[in-house]
Scaffold this motif. Structure first.
Motif, PDB file in Angstrom:
ATOM      1  N   MET A   1      20.167  84.740  66.548  1.00 14.63           N
ATOM      2  CA  MET A   1      20.401  84.121  67.766  1.00 14.63           C
ATOM      3  C   MET A   1      21.284  83.026  67.714  1.00 14.63           C
ATOM      4  N   THR A  44      29.406  87.900  81.631  1.00 10.06           N
ATOM      5  CA  THR A  44      29.601  87.693  80.234  1.00 10.06           C
ATOM      6  C   THR A  44      28.261  87.140  79.688  1.00 10.06           C
ATOM      7  N   THR A  47      25.364  89.565  79.610  1.00  4.70           N
ATOM      8  CA  THR A  47      25.452  90.605  78.478  1.00  4.70           C
ATOM      9  C   THR A  47      25.037  89.882  77.233  1.00  4.70           C
ATOM     10  N   LEU A  48      25.657  88.647  77.004  1.00  6.12           N
ATOM     11  CA  LEU A  48      25.225  87.788  75.754  1.00  6.12           C
ATOM     12  C   LEU A  48      23.721  87.611  75.760  1.00  6.12           C
ATOM     13  N   ALA A  51      22.174  90.363  74.674  1.00  3.88           N
ATOM     14  CA  ALA A  51      22.214  90.550  73.233  1.00  3.88           C
ATOM     15  C   ALA A  51      21.337  89.900  72.466  1.00  3.88           C
ATOM     16  N   HIS A  53      20.796  86.323  72.583  1.00 10.44           N
ATOM     17  CA  HIS A  53      21.388  84.910  72.528  1.00 10.44           C
ATOM     18  C   HIS A  53      20.706  83.844  73.585  1.00 10.44           C
ATOM     19  N   ALA A 237      32.079  89.513  75.589  1.00  5.77           N
ATOM     20  CA  ALA A 237      30.614  89.357  75.133  1.00  5.77           C
ATOM     21  C   ALA A 237      30.561  89.965  73.753  1.00  5.77           C
ATOM     22  N   GLY A 238      30.849  91.084  73.400  1.00  4.36           N
ATOM     23  CA  GLY A 238      30.823  91.978  72.406  1.00  4.36           C
ATOM     24  C   GLY A 238      31.603  91.143  71.205  1.00  4.36           C
ATOM     25  N   HIS A 241      29.745  87.913  70.708  1.00 10.36           N
ATOM     26  CA  HIS A 241      28.299  88.239  69.848  1.00 10.36           C
ATOM     27  C   HIS A 241      28.668  88.481  68.372  1.00 10.36           C
ATOM     28  N   GLY A 245      28.006  85.785  64.879  1.00  9.33           N
ATOM     29  CA  GLY A 245      27.021  86.320  63.792  1.00  9.33           C
ATOM     30  C   GLY A 245      28.030  86.348  62.812  1.00  9.33           C
ATOM     31  N   VAL A 276      22.967  97.157  76.311  1.00  6.63           N
ATOM     32  CA  VAL A 276      23.544  96.289  75.150  1.00  6.63           C
ATOM     33  C   VAL A 276      22.426  96.606  73.729  1.00  6.63           C
ATOM     34  N   LEU A 280      23.682  97.931  70.313  1.00  4.21           N
ATOM     35  CA  LEU A 280      23.165  97.343  69.096  1.00  4.21           C
ATOM     36  C   LEU A 280      22.539  98.038  68.026  1.00  4.21           C
TER      37      LEU A 280
END
Ligand SMILES: Nc1ncnc2c1ncn2[C@@H]1O[C@H](COP(=O)(O)OP(=O)(O)O)[C@@H](O)[C@H]1O
Ligand SMILES: [Mg+2]
Length: 299
Positions: A1, A44, A47-48, A51, A53, A237-238, A241, A245, A276, A280
């Motif tokens: 994260m 955005t 969506t983040l 995921a 974050h 966002a993808g 992400h 990472g 999401v 993932l």
């Protein structure tokens, strides 16, 4: 994260589903679908957060009922709203027309923006900053931030030094004639010497990423779209992400495409957390048909 700061807009998206294609000069029939959370920054950020974050949104909304409602929606989606200014202007309101093919056309009815750039960014020691704003005065602020932090910025604007960043993202449909010239040169003009990648999305045709030395290109999966609103925001966002990472650009491009295409299958502006999480946790790299193996989405 990671801790990600998103600078961008929050809007009340008022949605009309057209029963005929959008044609200039036509008299069309449509069905009202009510209002939903929207705006590139909000989409955005949601969506983040979905995921996993920690996401702080730097934005402004009005002191009106729409502002109250949008802040509540963002909070419910897990976005940190403590840096969203309440200003004495109407909250941004967008009309979103979705045609029978799922393609959207947006009319922005005014933008609720602070008078100056959000200098409070410098107090936030985040791992990455994503910029999804049309403000022309963010250059100096981002240049300072990019010295220590990953900055991913959406364009336009394409003014000189308007988006100092390591990575730029743009949609071909937003760039117009600028997309037909030398993109790397354009990117360097906008982002400066720090630029590593310029990523250009092209709706159903997928996306490409250009650096000084390489060009990567990947197609989008062919899908029957429900609503393309926010596809570019989910893509970004993808991308963020994957990059925070530690992913490489080929990996990030693949993940971003999956996020972008998934967003076209949902009747929302922001790709929701449940989608999401399923993306993932589904197999990687994407196999043809992998997305259609997922459980049915709400329509
Ligand atoms: N019709 C579509 N079919 C499949 N994927 C799509 C479609 N439209 C958008 N996408 C996905 O979303 C990404 C961003 O879409 P694009 O339309 O280029 O951005 P924007 O939403 O900013 O206009 C694309 O790269 C692709 O992954
Ligand atoms: Mg599009």
């Amino acid at each position: 994260m990671a801790w990600i700061v998103v600078i961008g807009s929050v809007a009340r998206d008022e949605v009309v589903r057209l029963v005929e294609p959008l044609t200039p000069g036509a008299h069309l029939n449509g069905v009202s679908s009510g209002s939903r959370l929207g705006g590139g920054g909000a989409n955005t950020a949601v969506t983040l957060a979905g995921a996993g974050h920690r996401v702080t949104l730097l934005a402004a909304v009005g002191q009106d009922a729409s502002g109250d409602w949008l802040l509540a929606e963002l909070g419910a989606a897990g976005v940190d709203t403590s840096q969203i200014a309440r200003i004495n202007r109407p909250t941004t309101h967008s009309l979103v027309f979705v045609d029978p093919s799922g393609e959207r056309t947006i009319a922005n009815l005014g933008r609720c923006e602070e008078d100056g750039p959000p200098h409070r960014l410098q107090d936030l020691s985040a791992d990455a900053v994503f910029v999804r704003s049309r403000r022309h005065d963010l250059g100096p602020l981002l240049a300072e931030k990019a010295e220590t932090t990953l900055v991913v910025a959406h364009v336009p604007p394409v003014g000189p030094a308007s988006r100092p960043a390591q990575v730029l993202v743009a949609s071909r449909s937003d760039l117009g004639n600028d997309a037909s010239g030398d993109l790397w040169e354009l990117g360097r003009r906008v982002a400066g010497e720090r630029l590593r990648w310029f990523v250009l999305t092209a709706g159903p045709h997928g996306a490409r990423a250009i650096s000084g030395e390489a060009m990567l290109e990947a197609p989008a999966e062919a899908v029957v779209t429900v609503d393309t609103t926010g596809a570019g925001d989910a893509f970004a966002a993808g991308l963020v992400h994957a990059l925070v990472g530690g992913g490489s650009m080929p990996e990030a491009l693949e993940i971003a495409l999956r996020f972008g295409t998934e967003a076209t299958l949902w009747p929302t502006s922001a790709l929701p957390a449940e989608a999401v999480q399923r993306l993932l946790h589904s197999s990687r790299p994407r196999e043809p048909g992998a997305l259609s193996d997922l459980p049915a989405r709400p329509r």
